[in-house]
Design an enzyme around this catalytic site. Structure first.
Site, PDB file in Angstrom:
ATOM      1  CB  SER A  61       9.222 -46.177  43.970  1.00 32.57           C
ATOM      2  OG  SER A  61       9.809 -46.791  43.112  1.00 32.57           O
TER       3      SER A  61
HETATM    4  N1  SAM Z   1      14.437 -46.183  41.516  1.00 33.62           N
HETATM    5  C1  SAM Z   1      13.740 -45.088  40.935  1.00 33.62           C
HETATM    6  C2  SAM Z   1      13.630 -43.751  41.575  1.00 33.62           C
HETATM    7  O1  SAM Z   1      14.088 -43.855  42.870  1.00 33.62           O
HETATM    8  O2  SAM Z   1      12.888 -42.691  41.124  1.00 33.62           O
HETATM    9  C3  SAM Z   1      12.372 -45.408  40.282  1.00 33.62           C
HETATM   10  C4  SAM Z   1      12.457 -46.421  38.996  1.00 33.62           C
HETATM   11  S1  SAM Z   1      11.088 -46.351  37.849  1.00 33.62           S
HETATM   12  C5  SAM Z   1       9.797 -47.319  38.926  1.00 33.62           C
HETATM   13  C6  SAM Z   1      11.654 -47.764  37.003  1.00 33.62           C
HETATM   14  C7  SAM Z   1      12.962 -47.345  36.216  1.00 33.62           C
HETATM   15  O3  SAM Z   1      13.348 -48.566  35.659  1.00 33.62           O
HETATM   16  C8  SAM Z   1      12.396 -46.495  35.051  1.00 33.62           C
HETATM   17  O4  SAM Z   1      13.072 -45.224  35.064  1.00 33.62           O
HETATM   18  C9  SAM Z   1      12.829 -47.287  33.888  1.00 33.62           C
HETATM   19  O5  SAM Z   1      13.220 -46.526  32.754  1.00 33.62           O
HETATM   20  C10 SAM Z   1      13.804 -48.240  34.169  1.00 33.62           C
HETATM   21  N2  SAM Z   1      14.018 -49.469  33.324  1.00 33.62           N
HETATM   22  C11 SAM Z   1      13.224 -50.304  32.826  1.00 33.62           C
HETATM   23  N3  SAM Z   1      13.951 -51.088  32.330  1.00 33.62           N
HETATM   24  C12 SAM Z   1      15.179 -51.129  32.411  1.00 33.62           C
HETATM   25  C13 SAM Z   1      16.514 -51.723  32.119  1.00 33.62           C
HETATM   26  N4  SAM Z   1      16.355 -52.845  31.417  1.00 33.62           N
HETATM   27  N5  SAM Z   1      17.690 -51.191  32.586  1.00 33.62           N
HETATM   28  C14 SAM Z   1      17.783 -49.984  33.306  1.00 33.62           C
HETATM   29  N6  SAM Z   1      16.630 -49.488  33.739  1.00 33.62           N
HETATM   30  C15 SAM Z   1      15.260 -49.967  33.251  1.00 33.62           C
END
Ligand code: SAM
Length: 211
Positions: A61
């Protein structure tokens, strides 16, 4: 320009000047080496004012959004925090500077593995990284004082409300696939309070209790 200089400048220009005032959040953003959370080809833009690709269609992000979500959480140093969406592990690293412990859940096995190794190598030893569907939370360590979801959901997953501690707080982007708003969810004895904040754009939360 050194990474330290770029990081100072990121905090001053992108974060402080946009209204983030919590000193603990600003300190954490100054300390965590964002360039260690992106691929080699993105080192020169690691401190840029935008999200960046981390592979598998996912992103780390924008620094400002990480700061906003962290400030809204109002984390105390004895808190246990659950993050859904580990991605690169960057937000988890920021949270770990403020909380007692962080449990972070990632659904993509490759991103989970990378983040786990990265955080271990960097010495973040109060973070537990889990591979799984975070829409159902992570029961083993519940309840959580704070929950942050870093992917967008159509509604607040019921399991996450259940696993939030009494008087706990959750920050989650809610909306449709293209536009969402950050919402603050507060759990009190007989009520769940919701407050809508700034507009954001996140990748979708995919799983049993989301898309
Ligand atoms: N917090 C992260 C960072 O600091 O790099 C950025 C997160 S990214 C915007 C969103 C993440 O949520 C992705 O890696 C995606 O694979 C994960 N995601 C989506 N659905 C999910 C779920 N049901 N459970 C866990 N992770 C999930």
């Amino acid at each position: 320009m050194s990474y330290n200089y770029q990081r100072e400048s990121m905090v001053e220009k992108q974060i402080k000047m946009r209204g983030i005032t919590d000193e603990k959040v600003l300190k954490a953003m100054k300390e965590v080496q964002r360039h260690k959370f992106v691929g080699e080809s993105l080192l020169n833009v690691a401190y840029q004012d935008s999200p960046l690709p981390i592979g598998y269609g996912q992103t780390i992000s924008q620094p400002y959004i990480v700061a906003v979500m962290t400030e809204l959480l109002d984390i105390k140093d004895d808190h246990k925090v659950l993050e859904i969406g580990t991605g690169s592990g960057y937000q988890a690293a920021i949270l770990s500077k403020l909380a007692m412990s962080v449990i972070t859940v990632e659904r993509i096995p490759e991103l989970f593995q990378q983040a786990k190794e990265r955080l271990q190598n960097l010495g973040y030893n109060n973070i537990i990284v889990i591979n799984g569907d975070g829409t159902i939370g992570y029961k083993k360590y519940a309840p959580y004082d704070r929950i942050v979801v870093t992917a967008a959901a159509p509604e607040v997953p019921k399991s996450l409300i259940e696993q939030l501690a009494l008087h706990g707080k959750m920050v989650i982007p809610i909306g449709n696939r293209s536009t969402q708003w950050l919402e603050i969810i507060k759990k009190e004895k007989d009520t769940i309070q919701r407050e809508k904040r700034e507009g954001v754009r996140f990748v979708p939360l995919l799983g049993k209790e989301a898309w």
